[in-house]
Design an enzyme around this catalytic site. Structure first.
Site, PDB file in Angstrom:
ATOM      1  CB  SER A  25      -0.890   0.007   1.244  1.00 38.74           C
ATOM      2  OG  SER A  25      -1.504   1.256   1.448  1.00 38.74           O
ATOM      3  CE1 TYR A  70      -4.213  -2.072   5.277  1.00 35.87           C
ATOM      4  CE2 TYR A  70      -3.218  -0.009   4.590  1.00 35.87           C
ATOM      5  CZ  TYR A  70      -3.759  -1.240   4.271  1.00 35.87           C
ATOM      6  OH  TYR A  70      -3.845  -1.619   2.956  1.00 35.87           O
TER       7      TYR A  70
END
Length: 308
Positions: free
Chosen positions: A155, A168
């Protein structure tokens, strides 16, 4: 894929026979987290390109929705060792070479570092990091035999950790580090490792992440809500805006398919202008300046009665 085989019968002209290659003989790609979103789109794109895709899903209903020519759904929870063992057995029974493992399964959680319970931290790392390591370890023998490759879906959060993205981003930073080490270990052995860094993508995962963030915000103590409530609301609104204007899952799938099929893949691919911009800024700007830029970008999303 039809194969044309000329058969010569006595002195006559050769007779052409069409033989259909079964799914067992085609090159295979494993895609985890294929129930929806990027994983499902990648399974369809890779099947369209002629691969036999073993698509990991969590539920029978997801398998039924995804099943199609070239796509074989398999029930797979990457935190369950018996599921991983069954997947390795299925790959071992496949006559075609294992071309790639696409480690895509993930869950999204946004919460302040202080406010996220430790059991939630552990669950996040189990899915977003340790599960990928377990699947990679199990399938590496097949990848080494066939000089396949590992494609890890990271990501933009693997390069830059914005407020409330600590949990995250922590998993994605760790996945980036593992990917770098794995690449340096496996390149001499003929296995390539590629990292994909998406930005805002229009998927169900983003919606689930927003719902999870809201649930966790409700569970914060009154003191934590005083400290972080407006921030969480701003991040949630910004995330929704970025997701709405983001790239489609099909766009992401085409980049992933390129990483699987390219003769000389790059070590990293970003998806979306936001990911490309933020990863570049993280490399060149001082930390304090980047902090100010991120805070300025978040400010319009704060509740109107609150100042960032």
């Amino acid at each position: 894929m039809p194969i044309t085989i000329p058969l010569t019968l006595s002195s006559e002209m050769p007779t052409v026979v069409q033989v259909t290659t079964s799914s067992e003989q085609r090159e295979c790609v494993v895609v985890t987290g294929a129930s929806t979103g990027i994983g499902a789109a990648s399974a369809r794109e890779l099947a369209r390109r002629g691969f036999h895709v073993l698509a990991g899903v969590r539920r029978d209903c997801d398998a039924d929705a995804l099943r199609a020519p070239g796509i074989e759904p398999v029930i797979l929870d990457i935190t369950q060792p018996d599921h991983i063992a069954e997947l390795a057995t299925r790959v071992g029974s496949q006559a075609g070479a294992l071309r790639a493992l696409v480690n895509n399964a993930a869950i999204s959680v946004n919460a302040p570092v202080e406010a996220l319970p430790l059991e939630e931290w552990r669950r996040l790392f189990e899915v977003n990091l340790f599960g990928h390591v377990a699947v990679t370890q199990a399938l590496l023998p097949a990848l080494l035999r066939h000089c396949g490759r590992v494609v890890n879906i990271s990501s933009v959060g693997g390069k830059i950790a914005m407020a409330t993205y600590g949990p995250y981003a922590g998993t994605k930073f760790a996945l980036e580090a593992v990917s770098d080490a794995l690449r340096r270990e496996l390149t001499p052995l003929g296995v390539q490792v590629v990292v994909i860094e998406p930005g805002g993508i229009r998927t169900e995962m983003a919606d689930r992440g927003i719902a999870t963030t809201s649930r966790l915000a409700e569970a914060m103590s009154p003191q934590q809500r005083d400290r972080y409530g407006p921030l969480v609301q701003a991040v949630t609104a910004q995330t929704a805006a970025f997701t709405t204007s983001g790239r489609s899952a099909d766009d992401a799938a085409r980049v992933i398919a390129k990483a699987v099929t390219a003769g000389k893949p790059r070590t990293r691919y970003t998806i979306g202008r936001d990911a490309a911009l933020l990863t570049r800024l993280s490399r060149v700007l001082p930390d304090r300046m980047l902090d100010r830029i991120l805070a300025a970008g978040l400010r319009p999303y704060y509740p109107k009665t609150t100042t960032a």
